[in-house]
Design an enzyme around this catalytic site. Structure first.
Site, PDB file in Angstrom:
ATOM      1  N   SER A 101      46.533  30.752   0.205  1.00  0.00           N
ATOM      2  CA  SER A 101      47.367  30.348   1.330  1.00  0.00           C
ATOM      3  C   SER A 101      47.930  28.936   1.155  1.00  0.00           C
ATOM      4  CB  SER A 101      46.560  30.478   2.627  1.00  0.00           C
ATOM      5  OG  SER A 101      47.365  30.326   3.764  1.00  0.00           O
ATOM      6  N   ASP A 243      51.426  31.627   0.928  1.00  0.00           N
ATOM      7  CA  ASP A 243      51.471  33.094   0.983  1.00  0.00           C
ATOM      8  C   ASP A 243      52.344  33.602   2.120  1.00  0.00           C
ATOM      9  OD1 ASP A 243      49.728  32.413   3.062  1.00  0.00           O
ATOM     10  OD2 ASP A 243      48.456  34.168   2.754  1.00  0.00           O
ATOM     11  N   ASP A 245      52.313  33.438   5.391  1.00  0.00           N
ATOM     12  CA  ASP A 245      51.848  33.989   6.672  1.00  0.00           C
ATOM     13  C   ASP A 245      51.957  32.959   7.791  1.00  0.00           C
ATOM     14  OD1 ASP A 245      49.726  32.332   5.974  1.00  0.00           O
ATOM     15  OD2 ASP A 245      48.168  33.849   6.292  1.00  0.00           O
TER      16      ASP A 245
END
Length: 452
Positions: A101, A243, A245
């Site tokens: 992430s 990533d 998100d």
């Protein structure tokens, strides 16, 4: 959290803590646990971000999956929510994302999604951990026709892009937008999606080299994007993390618009459209006091969970809410996808701007944020992190600081779910107060359990 799984899968320094051997075990045992009740040959989707260790870990993970007879579909570099979306849409048995992430490139992680597109339940993670720790691997070892096969699934990214575009319900012609893809996973999709939606684009953080993911770009470092927005006279900037998100935005003046403000803007619009389920927004203990006051003023109820988008999603599923998220930029639109999705969130934010005709600064001005300070204190190890609140000196200083605030503010001290860090956060009416409170607590934490 278990022995290996944290709040967002298994994480660690790649090739040191998260080794190829561990990736193989996670593939083999995870694949078995998630597919043992399948009537047909199980199918698992695998995606990754741009970290240099991604290919190494993917090859090991995929080998583990193939060894228990699973058909593996390699999505290549794709946003985490893209994996979740495709697993559910295509009816796959499970999905795996290789990413850490917003963490630096030396770290990596492996997280699983069930066939429903949601992150794994704790029980499934514990089942996988038990197999990893077993003295002997007793799982089946098929040969020849019993082994799985690897398939390249490059059209998966295109399917995900097409889905994102449908959520815009129109286009963004006339909007000047700066995109920051963090040298991460969204570099394979963001430019194409927003260009097809007719936005005029300037893109930064779009040249990954395996090592520069999240380096001075992305949602954790929006300063470069803010500068570019002002330089180009753009309407807004949209930054994703490694990533993709998460989303953090910047208004036309270069001012940062964090997850709290974005959630308020979109939540209020959904309420006005009659599309906010139960007039309720789900958020975490990290959301600002000013955000909650703005929600109350707008007639929006709030439900508060522990930190972590998985807890937000759990609450949303349990009580049939459709929108929630975190100050850090995770936003979950359960009407569209099962997990936080930065690009989807960006489209919804632009949609509100288009439909209201307001600038981002006008929309964000309805939330007055209390001064907040967050300091991450690196501690000796994970054991020290977990037992921090049992240390008398730390308990004492927190109590003293809470008393000094006279109920006009709040303190939150909590362990990181993914790193050996203790997060110390406070909010107060003035910057001076918040600095004093946080600095005082940090000093004691460093003295008691910090890395010397």
């Amino acid at each position: 959290m278990g022995k290996y799984f944290g709040t967002d899968g298994v994480r660690g320094e790649a090739n040191v803590e998260l080794t190829p051997e561990m990736a193989f075990k996670l593939g083999r045992f995870g694949g078995y646990v998630l597919s043992q009740h399948e009537l047909e040959t199980p199918k698992v989707y695998v995606g990754r971000d741009t970290r240099i260790s991604g290919q190494m870990l993917a090859s090991s993970l995929i080998s583990g999956l193939l060894s228990v007879g699973i058909e593996v579909y390699d999505l290549g570099v794709i946003a985490t929510p893209g994996v979740a979306y495709l697993v559910k849409k295509d009816g796959a048995s499970a999905g795996v994302m290789i990413s850490a992430s917003h963490n630096p490139a030396l770290d990596n992680g492996i997280k699983f999604f069930g066939g429903d597109g949601y992150k794994l339940e704790d029980e499934k993670e514990l089942e996988i951990e038990a197999l990893i720790d077993a003295k002997e691997d007793t799982l089946p070892r098929p040969s020849a026709q019993g082994l799985g096969m690897l398939h390249d699934y490059i059209e998966g990214v295109r399917k995900y892009q097409a889905f994102l575009k449908t959520t815009a319900e129109g286009d963004f012609e006339g909007y000047n937008v700066v995109l920051d893809t963090a040298n991460g996973a969204s570099y394979t999709s963001a430019r194409a999606v927003f260009a097809d939606l007719k936005a005029n684009l300037t893109v930064i953080g779009e040249n990954p080299d395996g090592l520069n993911i999240n380096v001075k770009v992305g949602s954790t470092h929006p300063e470069a994007m803010a500068k570019k927005v002002v330089e180009t006279g753009s309407d807004l900037g949209l930054a994703f993390d490694g990533d993709a998100d998460r989303l953090i935005a910047v208004d036309e003046n270069g001012e940062i618009v964090d997850g709290d403000k974005i959630m308020f803007i979109v939540g209020k619009y959904l309420l006005e459209q009659g599309k906010l389920a139960q007039d309720t927004l789900v958020t975490t203990v990290m959301s600002n006091l000013g955000f909650h006051l703005a929600l109350e003023e707008a007639g929006i109820n709030s439900v508060i969970t522990a930190v972590g988008d998985r807890y937000v999603v759990e609450e949303m599923k349990k009580n049939n809410y459709n929108f929630g998220g975190e100050q850090s930029g995770h936003m979950i639109f359960l009407d569209y996808n099962t997990t936080g999705d930065g690009q989807l969130s960006a489209i919804q934010l632009l949609k509100v701007m288009r439909e209201t005709g307001k600038t981002l600064s006008e929309l964000a001005s309805e939330v007055t944020i209390y001064p907040q300070k967050l300091v991450n204190v690196r501690v000796k190890d994970n054991a020290a992190k977990k037992s921090a609140m049992d240390v008398p000196a730390i308990q004492k200083v927190i109590s003293e600081m809470e008393t000094s605030m006279n109920g006009k503010g709040r303190i939150l001290v909590r362990p990181s779910g993914t790193e050996p860090l203790l997060r110390v956060m406070a909010e107060a009416p003035t910057h001076e107060q918040v600095d004093h409170v946080v600095d005082t607590i940090v000093e004691v934490v460093e003295e008691e359990i910090g890395v010397k």
